[in-house]
Scaffold this motif. Structure first.
Motif, PDB file in Angstrom:
ATOM      1  N   ARG A   1      37.781   7.769  61.110  1.00 32.49           N
ATOM      2  CA  ARG A   1      38.478   7.446  59.868  1.00 32.49           C
ATOM      3  C   ARG A   1      38.551   5.931  59.625  1.00 32.49           C
ATOM      4  NH1 ARG A   1      44.639   8.051  58.775  1.00 32.49           N
ATOM      5  NH2 ARG A   1      44.695   6.879  56.846  1.00 32.49           N
ATOM      6  N   HIS A   2      38.874   5.172  60.667  1.00 30.71           N
ATOM      7  CA  HIS A   2      39.132   3.753  60.438  1.00 30.71           C
ATOM      8  C   HIS A   2      37.910   2.863  60.630  1.00 30.71           C
ATOM      9  CE1 HIS A   2      43.389   4.223  59.846  1.00 30.71           C
ATOM     10  NE2 HIS A   2      43.490   4.916  60.960  1.00 30.71           N
ATOM     11  N   VAL A   3      36.913   3.340  61.349  1.00 27.36           N
ATOM     12  CA  VAL A   3      35.756   2.485  61.609  1.00 27.36           C
ATOM     13  C   VAL A   3      34.462   3.109  61.085  1.00 27.36           C
ATOM     14  CG1 VAL A   3      34.433   1.266  63.355  1.00 27.36           C
ATOM     15  CG2 VAL A   3      36.898   1.544  63.644  1.00 27.36           C
ATOM     16  N   LEU A   4      34.154   4.321  61.562  1.00 27.45           N
ATOM     17  CA  LEU A   4      32.837   4.887  61.274  1.00 27.45           C
ATOM     18  C   LEU A   4      32.615   5.098  59.776  1.00 27.45           C
ATOM     19  CD1 LEU A   4      30.409   5.884  62.962  1.00 27.45           C
ATOM     20  CD2 LEU A   4      31.222   8.186  62.501  1.00 27.45           C
ATOM     21  N   LEU A   5      33.544   5.782  59.111  1.00 26.98           N
ATOM     22  CA  LEU A   5      33.330   6.089  57.697  1.00 26.98           C
ATOM     23  C   LEU A   5      33.334   4.837  56.815  1.00 26.98           C
ATOM     24  CD1 LEU A   5      35.089   9.527  57.139  1.00 26.98           C
ATOM     25  CD2 LEU A   5      32.666   9.000  57.372  1.00 26.98           C
ATOM     26  N   PRO A   6      34.331   3.946  56.975  1.00 27.40           N
ATOM     27  CA  PRO A   6      34.254   2.736  56.142  1.00 27.40           C
ATOM     28  C   PRO A   6      33.000   1.921  56.409  1.00 27.40           C
ATOM     29  CG  PRO A   6      36.324   2.780  57.400  1.00 27.40           C
ATOM     30  CD  PRO A   6      35.579   4.020  57.744  1.00 27.40           C
ATOM     31  N   ALA A   7      32.563   1.875  57.669  1.00 25.37           N
ATOM     32  CA  ALA A   7      31.366   1.095  57.984  1.00 25.37           C
ATOM     33  C   ALA A   7      30.132   1.738  57.363  1.00 25.37           C
ATOM     34  CB  ALA A   7      31.195   0.967  59.493  1.00 25.37           C
ATOM     35  N   ALA A   8      30.140   3.075  57.244  1.00 27.08           N
ATOM     36  CA  ALA A   8      28.975   3.777  56.712  1.00 27.08           C
ATOM     37  C   ALA A   8      28.997   3.859  55.190  1.00 27.08           C
ATOM     38  CB  ALA A   8      28.896   5.184  57.311  1.00 27.08           C
ATOM     39  N   LEU A   9      30.041   3.347  54.562  1.00 23.83           N
ATOM     40  CA  LEU A   9      30.217   3.522  53.112  1.00 23.83           C
ATOM     41  C   LEU A   9      29.026   3.050  52.274  1.00 23.83           C
ATOM     42  CD1 LEU A   9      32.166   4.594  50.997  1.00 23.83           C
ATOM     43  CD2 LEU A   9      33.192   2.337  50.871  1.00 23.83           C
ATOM     44  N   PRO A  10      28.445   1.869  52.551  1.00 27.35           N
ATOM     45  CA  PRO A  10      27.320   1.460  51.707  1.00 27.35           C
ATOM     46  C   PRO A  10      26.166   2.467  51.726  1.00 27.35           C
ATOM     47  CG  PRO A  10      28.118  -0.414  52.960  1.00 27.35           C
ATOM     48  CD  PRO A  10      28.839   0.793  53.489  1.00 27.35           C
ATOM     49  N   GLY A  11      25.814   2.983  52.898  1.00 23.86           N
ATOM     50  CA  GLY A  11      24.749   3.977  52.988  1.00 23.86           C
ATOM     51  C   GLY A  11      25.133   5.263  52.274  1.00 23.86           C
ATOM     52  N   TYR A  12      26.406   5.637  52.406  1.00 23.10           N
ATOM     53  CA  TYR A  12      26.898   6.848  51.762  1.00 23.10           C
ATOM     54  C   TYR A  12      26.807   6.711  50.244  1.00 23.10           C
ATOM     55  CZ  TYR A  12      30.240  10.577  50.585  1.00 23.10           C
ATOM     56  OH  TYR A  12      30.850  11.687  50.070  1.00 23.10           O
ATOM     57  N   LEU A  13      27.210   5.538  49.735  1.00 24.32           N
ATOM     58  CA  LEU A  13      27.143   5.315  48.280  1.00 24.32           C
ATOM     59  C   LEU A  13      25.707   5.369  47.787  1.00 24.32           C
ATOM     60  CD1 LEU A  13      29.754   2.517  47.545  1.00 24.32           C
ATOM     61  CD2 LEU A  13      29.801   4.915  46.856  1.00 24.32           C
ATOM     62  N   ALA A  14      24.781   4.800  48.567  1.00 22.73           N
ATOM     63  CA  ALA A  14      23.376   4.865  48.183  1.00 22.73           C
ATOM     64  C   ALA A  14      22.941   6.323  48.114  1.00 22.73           C
ATOM     65  CB  ALA A  14      22.522   4.088  49.182  1.00 22.73           C
ATOM     66  N   GLY A  15      23.405   7.128  49.071  1.00 22.79           N
ATOM     67  CA  GLY A  15      23.103   8.554  49.068  1.00 22.79           C
ATOM     68  C   GLY A  15      23.693   9.253  47.851  1.00 22.79           C
ATOM     69  N   LEU A  16      24.909   8.874  47.473  1.00 22.70           N
ATOM     70  CA  LEU A  16      25.549   9.476  46.302  1.00 22.70           C
ATOM     71  C   LEU A  16      24.754   9.159  45.033  1.00 22.70           C
ATOM     72  CD1 LEU A  16      29.399   8.960  46.726  1.00 22.70           C
ATOM     73  CD2 LEU A  16      28.017  10.971  47.222  1.00 22.70           C
ATOM     74  N   LYS A  17      24.318   7.895  44.957  1.00 16.92           N
ATOM     75  CA  LYS A  17      23.566   7.478  43.785  1.00 16.92           C
ATOM     76  C   LYS A  17      22.274   8.292  43.679  1.00 16.92           C
ATOM     77  CE  LYS A  17      21.749   3.291  43.342  1.00 16.92           C
ATOM     78  NZ  LYS A  17      21.667   1.818  43.312  1.00 16.92           N
ATOM     79  N   GLN A  18      21.618   8.420  44.819  1.00 19.21           N
ATOM     80  CA  GLN A  18      20.392   9.186  44.827  1.00 19.21           C
ATOM     81  C   GLN A  18      20.702  10.656  44.562  1.00 19.21           C
ATOM     82  OE1 GLN A  18      18.186   9.317  48.431  1.00 19.21           O
ATOM     83  NE2 GLN A  18      16.240   9.302  47.366  1.00 19.21           N
ATOM     84  N   GLY A  19      21.824  11.124  45.088  1.00 23.97           N
ATOM     85  CA  GLY A  19      22.245  12.505  44.866  1.00 23.97           C
ATOM     86  C   GLY A  19      22.435  12.782  43.381  1.00 23.97           C
TER      87      GLY A  19
END
Ligand SMILES: Nc1ncnc2c1ncn2[C@@H]1O[C@H](COP(=O)(O)OP(=O)(O)O)[C@@H](O)[C@H]1O
Ligand SMILES: [Mg+2]
Lengths: 300, 264
Positions: A205-223
């Motif tokens: 919650r405090h490290v992994l997900l916030p750190a992965a946010l840019p990649g996740y957003l790129a995935g959302l955009k592509q999604g």
């Protein structure tokens, strides 16, 4: 006390003003950022795309003028805008757009709800990754139009077919975006997190997900791009009077009526909605996240 | 030397007489057969409030040893005790989270340690003030200079309120002037808080400038080669003659250790 003894080392007698020295260092080394004036921003950002669009319209008009194709195949820009104008006056234009956008949005949001936990599982659980990781990335390169015939046979000509195709297109890219976002998290962050006590679910919650946010957003955009594409493929093929008419059906109807201005008007609308949602929704969020992390420096 | 102002660390008043105890700690990497013995039989006590510098050539296993003490990895054999709870650890890279402001980075450490929400803000401000970064609470990490980032990282480490602060070459990437200033800050903070410090470096002068004890590690496998007690009073300066003299002696020894590896 008078002493003739001299100390081997000579240290400055005054206690150095450490705080002042430090403040000076901080001021010297802190990066300064200047705000770009709005006028310049408009010139740099808005002018080039406007110019590009004007150029395309001019070339189109020229092609029309010199009859590169017969007029019934290549109508003028004016004809196409006329077609849009007519739909607007009939009050049907926004209906088509709304039908497609609401389907796209619902399909996309459902894909987020499914793709996010799926991506987290694949990224974090090794057996799950081994089992479905390759399938997931394979699905991403599968053109979702290929699912349409199968979906029609399974679900019939209704909304379920459309949503099934959208999900099959968008879920893999959202999940894959999260997986690569997590894979790219610097191990240093995870170690730093562990030393301050972010282990287990708290680490996620405090490290992994916030750190992965840019990649996740790129995935959302592509999604979103995949949702929109799949939706159009489904709408063009799955036309039926029972189905609410979206932009895909508008396009297909215009084609069967040999209404070329209508076809181009529909294509234009599909393009505008796709780009518009990316520019108005995803781009600002992504830029905000990246700017907050200092990852946009230099590009402005 | 009667006029010398010496900053003595506040002694911890707990029953335990060490902040860290390493007993015959060894660590190897790799499969049996092609194993690499990185650390071999390290036995070491860090007293409460003590400042110990661990010195060694690059690749001799200093980071490995700190990771073991921090509990990020397990020793292959031997035992490590840190009775003061989980030690705080500072890296060469600041390792601050870029999605949080400077203050929030510190508050996260407080939160994970169970400090109630109402107190966090105030304590984070206090810690920032301790590292002389008052007013930097809302600054993003990328808006700070290298030296400021390391100070925020130090504040975050101190937020853990641990008895033991582990530092892995935390100033190695800084320019000499900034490093010099941070040496002074660290000495001051150490004296003010009474925390025990295990400070890893490959810089001999830095070790002598900071430590009460300097421990030299040999390479492949890493063993304790020699140990010096530094009784030059604080505040020291890196350019002090006494610091230089001892550094020359230790450097000779360190070079000897490194030379041994070229002989076969
Ligand atoms: N996880 C690991 N797996 C294999 N070898 C490692 C690992 N971590 C460190 N080593 C090896 O241990 C040795 C010491 O590394 P390290 O502790 O980083 O040295 P130092 O910090 O003193 O420069 C190096 O030779 C390195 O290759
Ligand atoms: Mg190291």
């Amino acid at each position: 006390m008078a002493s003739t003894e001299t100390r081997p080392e000579s240290r400055p007698a005054t206690k150095p003003d450490l705080a002042g020295l430090e403040a000076g260092l901080d001021a010297l080394e802190t990066p300064t950022t200047a705000k770009t004036p709005v006028g310049q921003l408009l010139r740099d950002k808005a002018l080039p795309p406007v110019a590009a669009i004007a150029l395309v319209l001019a070339l189109w008009q020229l092609a029309y003028h010199f009859q590169l194709k017969p007029h019934y195949q290549l109508p003028s820009p004016g004809d196409v805008f006329g077609s849009l104008h007519t739909m607007w006056l009939q009050g049907t234009l926004l209906g088509y757009v709304w039908t497609s956008v609401s389907r796209g949005a619902l399909g996309f949001l459902t894909s987020v709800v499914i793709g996010t936990p799926l991506g987290l599982l694949v990224a974090r659980v090794a057996p799950v990754r081994a089992a479905i990781g390759p399938i997931l990335s394979g699905l991403q390169s599968m053109p979702s139009v290929a699912w349409v015939p199968a979906a029609i046979i399974w679900f019939g000509l209704n909304d379920s077919t459309i949503y099934a195709v959208v999900l099959l297109g968008a879920v893999p890219s959202i999940a894959n975006g999260l997986v690569s976002g997590i894979d790219q998290v610097p191990p240093l962050f995870l170690r730093a997190g562990r030393t301050i006590g972010a282990t287990g679910p708290r680490g996620v919650r405090h490290v992994l997900l916030p750190a992965a946010l840019p990649g996740y957003l790129a995935g959302l955009k592509q999604g979103w791009a995949f949702s929109w594409r799949s939706l159009m493929a489904a709408e063009i093929i799955a036309t039926s009077p029972d189905l609410g008419a979206g932009l895909g059906q508008l396009l297909e109807n215009a084609r069967t009526n040999a209404d070329m201005p209508g076809v181009l008007a529909a294509i234009l609308l599909i393009l505008i909605v796709g780009i518009g949602i990316e520019l108005l929704l995803f781009r600002p969020v992504e830029r905000r996240v990246l700017r907050g992390r200092g990852l946009l420096a230099g590009t402005r | 030397m009667a006029t010398e102002v010496t900053e003595q660390p506040v002694q911890q008043d707990s029953g335990v007489r060490y902040a860290a105890r390493l007993d015959q700690v060894s660590k190897s990497f790799g499969r049996p057969g092609t194993q690499q013995h990185v650390l071999d039989g390290i036995t070491l006590d860090v007293a409460p409030g003590e400042f110990v510098c661990l010195l060694g050539a690059s690749g001799c296993g200093k980071s490995t040893l700190l990771n073991l003490v921090a509990g990020l990895d397990r020793p292959s054999s031997g035992s490590i005790q840190t009775p003061g709870g989980r030690p705080a650890l500072m890296f060469q890279e600041h390792a601050l989270f870029p999605w949080l402001t400077a203050g929030r980075n510190i508050e996260l450490a407080l939160r994970l340690r169970g400090v109630p929400r109402a107190e966090r803000r105030e304590r984070a401000e206090g810690l920032l003030e301790l590292v002389r970064l008052k007013g930097a609470h809302g600054k993003r990490v990328h808006e700070l200079s290298g030296g400021m980032r390391q100070r925020v990282a130090m504040a975050r480490a101190l937020a853990q309120d641990s008895q033991l602060l582990l530092m892995d070459e935390p100033f190695a990437a800084l320019d000499a002037i900034t490093r010099d200033v941070l040496h002074e800050e660290l000495t001051r903070i150490w004296a003010e808080t009474g925390v025990s410090v295990l400070f890893v470096t490959h810089n001999v002068r830095e070790a002598v400038r900071l430590g009460q004890r300097v421990i030299l590690l040999s390479s492949r496998p890493g063993r304790i080669a020699r140990e010096w007690t530094v009784d030059i009073p604080q505040p020291r300066r890196i350019e002090d003659a006494a610091v230089a003299d001892l550094s020359v002696e230790i450097t000779e020894q360190l070079r000897g250790e490194i030379r041994r590896h070229g002989q076969h």
